[in-house]
Design a protein around this motif. Structure first.
Motif, PDB file in Angstrom:
ATOM      1  N   GLY A 125      30.974  35.153  37.617  1.00 19.03           N
ATOM      2  CA  GLY A 125      30.720  35.203  39.046  1.00 19.03           C
ATOM      3  C   GLY A 125      31.340  36.378  39.746  1.00 19.03           C
ATOM      4  N   GLU A 126      32.139  37.163  39.050  1.00 17.51           N
ATOM      5  CA  GLU A 126      32.796  38.309  39.652  1.00 17.51           C
ATOM      6  C   GLU A 126      31.902  39.542  39.602  1.00 17.51           C
ATOM      7  OE1 GLU A 126      36.313  38.746  40.784  1.00 17.51           O
ATOM      8  OE2 GLU A 126      35.902  36.639  41.113  1.00 17.51           O
ATOM      9  N   GLY A 127      32.219  40.520  40.432  1.00 19.78           N
ATOM     10  CA  GLY A 127      31.608  41.824  40.306  1.00 19.78           C
ATOM     11  C   GLY A 127      32.291  42.602  39.194  1.00 19.78           C
ATOM     12  N   ASP A 128      31.689  43.731  38.830  1.00 18.83           N
ATOM     13  CA  ASP A 128      32.232  44.511  37.720  1.00 18.83           C
ATOM     14  C   ASP A 128      33.655  44.983  37.999  1.00 18.83           C
ATOM     15  OD1 ASP A 128      29.864  44.732  35.861  1.00 18.83           O
ATOM     16  OD2 ASP A 128      28.982  45.476  37.706  1.00 18.83           O
ATOM     17  N   ALA A 129      33.885  45.536  39.181  1.00 14.94           N
ATOM     18  CA  ALA A 129      35.223  46.018  39.508  1.00 14.94           C
ATOM     19  C   ALA A 129      36.224  44.877  39.544  1.00 14.94           C
ATOM     20  CB  ALA A 129      35.203  46.751  40.848  1.00 14.94           C
ATOM     21  N   ALA A 130      35.796  43.703  39.991  1.00 14.65           N
ATOM     22  CA  ALA A 130      36.700  42.554  40.027  1.00 14.65           C
ATOM     23  C   ALA A 130      37.093  42.111  38.631  1.00 14.65           C
ATOM     24  CB  ALA A 130      36.046  41.393  40.772  1.00 14.65           C
ATOM     25  N   SER A 131      36.209  42.303  37.657  1.00 13.02           N
ATOM     26  CA  SER A 131      36.553  41.968  36.282  1.00 13.02           C
ATOM     27  C   SER A 131      37.721  42.803  35.786  1.00 13.02           C
ATOM     28  CB  SER A 131      35.340  42.153  35.368  1.00 13.02           C
ATOM     29  OG  SER A 131      34.356  41.183  35.653  1.00 13.02           O
ATOM     30  N   VAL A 132      37.817  44.041  36.266  1.00 13.93           N
ATOM     31  CA  VAL A 132      38.978  44.869  35.940  1.00 13.93           C
ATOM     32  C   VAL A 132      40.254  44.176  36.408  1.00 13.93           C
ATOM     33  CG1 VAL A 132      40.132  47.074  36.388  1.00 13.93           C
ATOM     34  CG2 VAL A 132      37.657  47.010  36.032  1.00 13.93           C
ATOM     35  N   ARG A 133      40.239  43.615  37.600  1.00 10.42           N
ATOM     36  CA  ARG A 133      41.427  42.930  38.137  1.00 10.42           C
ATOM     37  C   ARG A 133      41.696  41.627  37.388  1.00 10.42           C
ATOM     38  NH1 ARG A 133      39.056  45.336  42.628  1.00 10.42           N
ATOM     39  NH2 ARG A 133      37.885  43.522  43.297  1.00 10.42           N
ATOM     40  N   LEU A 134      40.646  40.941  36.947  1.00 11.70           N
ATOM     41  CA  LEU A 134      40.854  39.738  36.145  1.00 11.70           C
ATOM     42  C   LEU A 134      41.589  40.076  34.850  1.00 11.70           C
ATOM     43  CD1 LEU A 134      37.442  37.824  36.448  1.00 11.70           C
ATOM     44  CD2 LEU A 134      39.638  37.181  37.444  1.00 11.70           C
ATOM     45  N   VAL A 135      41.208  41.182  34.218  1.00 11.53           N
ATOM     46  CA  VAL A 135      41.891  41.594  32.984  1.00 11.53           C
ATOM     47  C   VAL A 135      43.332  41.976  33.292  1.00 11.53           C
ATOM     48  CG1 VAL A 135      41.933  43.317  31.141  1.00 11.53           C
ATOM     49  CG2 VAL A 135      39.752  42.336  31.868  1.00 11.53           C
ATOM     50  N   VAL A 236      49.219  36.842  44.758  1.00 10.13           N
ATOM     51  CA  VAL A 236      49.383  37.788  45.855  1.00 10.13           C
ATOM     52  C   VAL A 236      50.765  37.607  46.463  1.00 10.13           C
ATOM     53  CG1 VAL A 236      46.912  37.780  46.388  1.00 10.13           C
ATOM     54  CG2 VAL A 236      48.407  36.182  47.582  1.00 10.13           C
ATOM     55  N   GLY A 237      51.243  38.635  47.161  1.00 17.05           N
ATOM     56  CA  GLY A 237      52.425  38.535  47.990  1.00 17.05           C
ATOM     57  C   GLY A 237      53.747  38.538  47.258  1.00 17.05           C
ATOM     58  N   ASP A 238      54.808  38.546  48.048  1.00 19.03           N
ATOM     59  CA  ASP A 238      56.186  38.484  47.576  1.00 19.03           C
ATOM     60  C   ASP A 238      56.996  37.729  48.621  1.00 19.03           C
ATOM     61  OD1 ASP A 238      58.571  38.854  46.265  1.00 19.03           O
ATOM     62  OD2 ASP A 238      58.825  40.948  46.890  1.00 19.03           O
ATOM     63  N   PRO A 239      57.434  36.493  48.332  1.00 17.42           N
ATOM     64  CA  PRO A 239      57.340  35.807  47.034  1.00 17.42           C
ATOM     65  C   PRO A 239      55.896  35.478  46.670  1.00 17.42           C
ATOM     66  CG  PRO A 239      58.108  34.295  48.714  1.00 17.42           C
ATOM     67  CD  PRO A 239      58.102  35.653  49.346  1.00 17.42           C
ATOM     68  N   VAL A 240      55.674  35.352  45.378  1.00 17.72           N
ATOM     69  CA  VAL A 240      54.319  35.231  44.885  1.00 17.72           C
ATOM     70  C   VAL A 240      53.699  33.891  45.254  1.00 17.72           C
ATOM     71  CG1 VAL A 240      54.979  34.299  42.617  1.00 17.72           C
ATOM     72  CG2 VAL A 240      52.883  35.628  42.844  1.00 17.72           C
ATOM     73  N   ARG A 241      52.409  33.912  45.560  1.00 21.07           N
ATOM     74  CA  ARG A 241      51.621  32.698  45.754  1.00 21.07           C
ATOM     75  C   ARG A 241      50.232  32.962  45.182  1.00 21.07           C
ATOM     76  NH1 ARG A 241      53.740  36.089  49.947  1.00 21.07           N
ATOM     77  NH2 ARG A 241      52.292  36.265  51.684  1.00 21.07           N
ATOM     78  N   ALA A 242      49.466  31.900  45.047  1.00 22.19           N
ATOM     79  CA  ALA A 242      48.150  32.017  44.405  1.00 22.19           C
ATOM     80  C   ALA A 242      47.044  31.943  45.436  1.00 22.19           C
ATOM     81  CB  ALA A 242      47.976  30.915  43.367  1.00 22.19           C
ATOM     82  N   LEU A 243      45.922  32.555  45.102  1.00 23.79           N
ATOM     83  CA  LEU A 243      44.740  32.543  45.942  1.00 23.79           C
ATOM     84  C   LEU A 243      43.530  32.357  45.045  1.00 23.79           C
ATOM     85  CD1 LEU A 243      43.482  33.045  48.776  1.00 23.79           C
ATOM     86  CD2 LEU A 243      43.480  35.479  48.209  1.00 23.79           C
ATOM     87  N   THR A 244      42.704  31.350  45.341  1.00 27.02           N
ATOM     88  CA  THR A 244      41.471  31.144  44.582  1.00 27.02           C
ATOM     89  C   THR A 244      40.296  31.674  45.395  1.00 27.02           C
ATOM     90  OG1 THR A 244      41.186  28.893  45.455  1.00 27.02           O
ATOM     91  CG2 THR A 244      42.376  29.122  43.376  1.00 27.02           C
ATOM     92  N   ALA A 245      39.561  32.602  44.800  1.00 25.81           N
ATOM     93  CA  ALA A 245      38.417  33.234  45.464  1.00 25.81           C
ATOM     94  C   ALA A 245      37.781  34.185  44.477  1.00 25.81           C
ATOM     95  CB  ALA A 245      38.870  33.995  46.719  1.00 25.81           C
ATOM     96  N   TYR A 246      36.665  34.773  44.885  1.00 26.39           N
ATOM     97  CA  TYR A 246      36.038  35.825  44.100  1.00 26.39           C
ATOM     98  C   TYR A 246      36.461  37.195  44.631  1.00 26.39           C
ATOM     99  CZ  TYR A 246      32.769  32.549  41.864  1.00 26.39           C
ATOM    100  OH  TYR A 246      32.210  31.536  41.123  1.00 26.39           O
ATOM    101  N   ASN A 247      36.604  38.141  43.713  1.00 22.01           N
ATOM    102  CA  ASN A 247      36.712  39.559  44.046  1.00 22.01           C
ATOM    103  C   ASN A 247      37.887  39.882  44.960  1.00 22.01           C
ATOM    104  OD1 ASN A 247      35.734  42.126  43.573  1.00 22.01           O
ATOM    105  ND2 ASN A 247      34.395  42.118  45.362  1.00 22.01           N
TER     106      ASN A 247
END
Length: 394
Positions: A125-135, A236-247
């Motif tokens: 479901g990601e775009g190509d550039a977003a797959s780079v960030r997933l890796v 994301v952030g400092d202190p770290v937290r999670a975000l669920t979304a695409y891209n």
């Protein structure tokens, strides 16, 4: 947009030294800005480094992930990390969809296809550039660990864990014993310091965000977001937290991000949440000029975006007037182009360009009228192979 099995071109020193001079100062020698004076990850320095990742067939039915660091001025090979991946780690679409669906960012790198890594079948479901960030999100800052999802074929359970450079697999879920439901944990990502693996897990009929320490205590920690959608997970952030979304791609100042969720046609710009959260259709926007398939931020107010079905890239000012014309940075062409990583100063981008079965890498300035420089297959870089993905430019 499909990409390919054989994709890595090699960079010519003579061609690229002038194109990449802007990425660092002349006194930044090897090891400059390293996060540690010694240790297994010290060679992945903090400045003037391009990082690639490649997945190839490994031993005993598994895979081998290799991460390499390159000096972007001389293209000298500066750093190396290898992660042998056992066969029970979910690394391909075939493994992920066997029985119940299990998702992992490793799929974008290791699912081999005639069209190569980052093909549509591996994007989840990601775009190509977003797959780079997933890796990239699979690794800690110094590439000493790689987060993985492990499947038990007998029970159907999915666990999270990590692999170190020596190939040792640590199953963090397996140590959390006790009577209960069969674990369903997936979308594992690693914190920058390597201290925790974050993931989404199934409990009480819903997906939630949790983490497990890579230290002595591997018990599940619920991260308090409540119910979240089964979408890619980013830290994301400092202190770290999670975000669920695409891209998801965060601005350099850490205050805003571009992303999207099902129900929206394009990426939009939102405020980085104060705690772990899910992007939803009701999350308020903080800027109007999002874009479809953001490659990354050039500065705190400017995105580099895919336009025209990925055939070109354009600079978009997110706080500018709505509907402002987006000027492409590449010459008019019938080639398909995928932005990969942007230089730290925002001045240049590495992109993949395809025409028929021909796959090439190019580097260009992030402004209209620039002349792209082709990445040549010469020098030390030729030893890397031809299925790698650029995952970071420091």
């Amino acid at each position: 947009m499909p990409t390919y099995q054989r994709i890595l071109a090699v960079l010519s020193t003579s061609l690229l030294m002038s194109a990449l001079t802007a990425c660092g100062s002349s006194d930044d020698g090897p090891g400059s800005g390293s996060t540690a004076a010694n240790g297994p990850g010290a060679e992945f320095r903090d400045r003037n480094l391009l990082v690639t990742a490649v997945c190839s067939t490994g031993a005993n039915g598994g895979w081998l992930v290799e991460v390499d660091g390159w000096d972007p001025k001389t293209w000298k090979h500066e750093a190396k990390a290898e992660f042998p991946v056992p066969a029970d780690v979910v690394a391909t679409e075939e493994q992920a969809d066997a029985g119940s669906e299990v998702r992992s960012g490793l799929l974008a790198l290791c699912t081999h296809d005639p069209r190569g890594p980052l093909s549509r079948s591996t994007r989840d479901g990601e775009g190509d550039a977003a797959s780079v960030r997933l890796v990239r999100s699979l690794f800690d800052r110094d590439f000493t660990k790689m987060a993985v999802v492990i499947r038990n074929e007998n029970s159907g359970a999915s666990h999270v864990g990590y692999i170190d450079r020596g190939g040792k697999l640590t199953d963090l879920t397996a140590t959390d014993t006790g009577f209960g439901s069969i674990p369903r944990e997936q979308r594992a990502v690693l914190s920058s310091d390597g201290a925790d693996v974050w993931f989404i897990y199934r409990a009480d009929g819903a997906w939630k965000v949790g983490s497990r320490s890579t230290g002595a205590d591997h018990k599940l920690t619920d991260r308090g977001a409540g119910k979240v959608p089964d979408l890619p997970l980013f830290l994301v952030g400092d202190p770290v937290r999670a975000l669920t979304a695409y891209n998801v791609v965060v601005s350099p100042d850490g205050k805003r991000y571009s992303g999207w969720t099902p129900g929206n046609n394009n990426d939009d710009v939102f405020a980085v949440p104060a705690g772990t959260a899910a992007l939803t259709e009701t999350t308020p926007k903080v800027a109007d000029n999002g874009c479809a398939g953001a490659v990354g931020w050039i500065d705190d107010n400017t995105l580099l975006c895919s336009i025209g079905s990925d055939d070109n890239l354009a600079v978009v000012t997110v706080d500018g007037p709505k509907g402002k014309e987006r000027q492409p940075i590449l010459p008019d062409t019938n080639r398909s182009n995928i932005g990969m990583v942007i230089s730290p100063d925002g001045g240049q981008v590495v992109f993949l360009s395809a025409s028929g079965t021909e796959r090439e890498y190019w580097i260009t300035a992030t402004k209209p009228g620039a002349t792209p420089k082709k990445v040549e297959r010469t020098g030390e870089f030729s030893t890397l192979g031809d299925t790698a993905v650029f995952v970071e430019w420091r």
